[in-house]
Scaffold this active site. Structure first.
Site, PDB file in Angstrom:
ATOM      1  N   ASP A 327      23.745   5.368 -12.785  1.00 40.69           N
ATOM      2  CA  ASP A 327      22.936   4.391 -13.529  1.00 40.69           C
ATOM      3  C   ASP A 327      23.641   4.116 -14.860  1.00 40.69           C
ATOM      4  OD1 ASP A 327      20.969   2.849 -14.673  1.00 40.69           O
ATOM      5  OD2 ASP A 327      19.518   4.471 -14.922  1.00 40.69           O
ATOM      6  N   CYS A 354      21.439  -2.549 -14.472  1.00 37.52           N
ATOM      7  CA  CYS A 354      20.651  -3.557 -15.186  1.00 37.52           C
ATOM      8  C   CYS A 354      21.463  -4.827 -15.379  1.00 37.52           C
ATOM      9  CB  CYS A 354      20.173  -3.012 -16.538  1.00 37.52           C
ATOM     10  SG  CYS A 354      21.537  -2.538 -17.607  1.00 37.52           S
TER      11      CYS A 354
HETATM   12  C1  LIG Z   1      21.352   2.922 -18.433  1.00 39.76           C
HETATM   13  S1  LIG Z   1      21.204   4.521 -19.192  1.00 39.76           S
HETATM   14  C2  LIG Z   1      20.517   5.432 -17.837  1.00 39.76           C
HETATM   15  C3  LIG Z   1      19.853   6.716 -18.216  1.00 39.76           C
HETATM   16  C4  LIG Z   1      18.901   7.304 -17.176  1.00 39.76           C
HETATM   17  N1  LIG Z   1      19.396   7.202 -15.824  1.00 39.76           N
HETATM   18  C5  LIG Z   1      17.540   6.648 -17.286  1.00 39.76           C
HETATM   19  O1  LIG Z   1      17.229   5.762 -16.476  1.00 39.76           O
HETATM   20  O2  LIG Z   1      16.781   6.991 -18.202  1.00 39.76           O
HETATM   21  C6  LIG Z   1      22.860   5.025 -19.286  1.00 39.76           C
HETATM   22  C7  LIG Z   1      23.094   6.411 -19.856  1.00 39.76           C
HETATM   23  O3  LIG Z   1      24.488   6.686 -19.782  1.00 39.76           O
HETATM   24  C8  LIG Z   1      24.928   7.337 -20.955  1.00 39.76           C
HETATM   25  N2  LIG Z   1      26.360   6.996 -21.048  1.00 39.76           N
HETATM   26  C9  LIG Z   1      26.923   5.848 -21.444  1.00 39.76           C
HETATM   27  N3  LIG Z   1      28.245   5.886 -21.285  1.00 39.76           N
HETATM   28  C10 LIG Z   1      28.541   7.103 -20.762  1.00 39.76           C
HETATM   29  C11 LIG Z   1      29.741   7.744 -20.339  1.00 39.76           C
HETATM   30  N4  LIG Z   1      30.920   7.104 -20.424  1.00 39.76           N
HETATM   31  N5  LIG Z   1      29.668   8.981 -19.838  1.00 39.76           N
HETATM   32  C12 LIG Z   1      28.481   9.629 -19.732  1.00 39.76           C
HETATM   33  N6  LIG Z   1      27.301   9.077 -20.102  1.00 39.76           N
HETATM   34  C13 LIG Z   1      27.328   7.827 -20.610  1.00 39.76           C
HETATM   35  C14 LIG Z   1      24.050   6.796 -22.054  1.00 39.76           C
HETATM   36  O4  LIG Z   1      23.962   7.727 -23.130  1.00 39.76           O
HETATM   37  C15 LIG Z   1      22.717   6.610 -21.318  1.00 39.76           C
HETATM   38  O5  LIG Z   1      21.917   7.766 -21.427  1.00 39.76           O
END
Ligand SMILES: C[S@@+](CC[C@H](N)C(=O)[O-])C[C@H]1O[C@@H](n2cnc3c(N)ncnc32)[C@H](O)[C@@H]1O
Length: 406
Positions: A327, A354
């Protein structure tokens, strides 16, 4: 210039063709006959706004919000709800065909939101300290549209917005704040950056608890969480369904929205999240639910995949992944992440997105790498806007001829 809107495109613009140009019209409805003003031209594409509605689309309704057209928050209020849903299905299909080059897109439905209005339980309000304005950016600009009442906020956040506005009047908010984030929990609201107790209110807390179905999550306004909590049980079900097995890997897990339900269905779950605070809440949420079979890896996903694939086989954990859920943020998964997933070769992938455009880009690579697109579920998490949440299910195809991934 006079145009007729043919359909709604990804990005929410109405598509028209006139005078040898492709015209993208903001806030239009399919079938509208319009007189438009060209605002800017990029190559053969002209971006336009409506000057006059000559003949109104059958899908057009009167937008109820007084800020509509100026505030950049909503761009679909001119469409009745059925037309919004139909436009979102077209947007997803358009991306999968045009960007993903997927010839046979499975038929799919979009799950409507139970509340077309007052659904947003998480918000970010822009703050212009000099002009004392609080609200959302105006469409296509960084000017803050001062909003006193927002038709898509849940009542608790509307009250928080009003309280913040009252605090601004008495100079009680941090002067260097550029925005405020708020999330409504079950019985309190978290705001960041924090402000003094709101006038006439109960006071704000840093951490809130949010129940979704039978799960409970602790988090703050600084963490990512889906904005439309009413629809979340359907999204979780759409993403995980009745999947079960030994090992599940979850990439970009946030505070553990999907990690908890995955840990109930799989013997062992490994979830990866880069943000330290979100990762520690994910761990705490698992512990509070008594789920001890999931690990949270605080790491960048690409780096974690590369490091762990290098030593795969040492302890066997990543040898046979039954289910992989990702996600990512709006930008989608980095090429290195897709390459890592292909090397991991999970039996099934559930990709929650999204942004249909980056989803389509990434699906193209996954399909070229040996997966087939099995089914799609769309969820209308963001009524009154062109945004949509899509879940794509892929299965490892043994018979698929492998091609190079670019
Ligand atoms: C769209 S959110 C989804 C979070 C969770 N699945 C939810 O629905 O609540 C994306 C998540 O990815 C994390 N994120 C963004 N880039 C990342 C990366 N390169 N590696 C690990 N996590 C990352 C962000 O901090 C965020 O918590």
């Amino acid at each position: 210039m006079e145009v007729t809107i043919e359909r709604i495109l990804p990005g929410g613009f109405g598509l028209a063709h006139a005078e040898g140009k492709t015209v993208m019209v903001a806030l239009a409805a399919p079938g509208d006959r319009l007189r438009v003003r060209i605002d800017r031209v990029k190559g053969s594409v002209a971006f336009a706004s409506i000057e006059e509605i000559i003949e109104s689309s059958r899908d057009r309704v009167e937008p109820p919000c007084p800020y509509f057209g100026r505030c950049g928050g909503c761009d679909f209020q001119q469409l009745n709800y059925q037309a919004q849903l139909a436009a979102k299905i077209e947007i997803i299909k358009d991306c999968l065909h045009r960007i993903g080059k997927i010839a046979n897109v499975p038929e799919f439905e979009i799950i409507p939101a139970p509340n077309e209005w007052h659904y947003r339980a998480r918000a970010q309000w822009q703050y212009d300290a000099e002009r004392k304005r609080l609200g959302y950016f105006e469409g296509g600009s960084r000017r803050v549209c001062d909003v006193a009442e927002c038709a898509v906020l849940v009542p608790e956040l509307q009250a928080t917005l009003e309280n913040l506005r009252a605090q601004i009047v008495v100079d009680a908010v941090p002067h260097d704040a550029r925005y405020f984030r708020a999330i409504a929990g079950d019985d309190s609201v978290s705001i960041a950056p924090s402000v003094r107790s709101p006038i006439g209110g109960e006071g704000n807390v840093r951490e809130v608890r949010r129940s979704i179905g039978s799960e409970s999550y602790t988090l703050t306004a600084d963490n990512f969480f889906q904005a439309n909590t009413d629809l979340l049980p359907r999204l979780i079900n759409g993403a995980i369904g009745d999947a079960r097995g030994e090992t599940a890997v979850e990439l970009y897990c946030g505070v553990g929205l999907f990690t908890l339900p995955l840990a109930r269905r799989f013997k062992h779950v490994i979830a990866v999240e880069d943000d330290a605070e979100a990762a520690s809440f994910a761990l705490m949420n698992l512990a509070n639910s008594g789920l001890m079979n999931a690990e949270i890896e605080k790491s960048n996903v690409a780096r974690w995949l590369e490091a762990n694939l290098e030593c795969a086989g040492d302890d066997g954990a990543l040898d046979r992944v039954d289910f992989l859920l990702l996600d990512p943020p709006r930008t989608g998964a980095e090429s290195r992440v897709i390459a890592g997933i292909l090397q991991l070769r999970p039996k099934q992938i559930s990709y929650v997105s999204c942004d249909p455009a980056t989803l389509a880009r990434d699906l193209k690579k996954l399909i070229a790498g040996g997966f087939s697109l099995d089914s799609i579920v769309a969820c209308d998490m963001f009524p009154q806007t062109h945004h949509v949440e899509t879940v794509a299910h892929l299965i490892a195809s043994k018979y698929h001829e492998r091609r190079d991934i670019n």
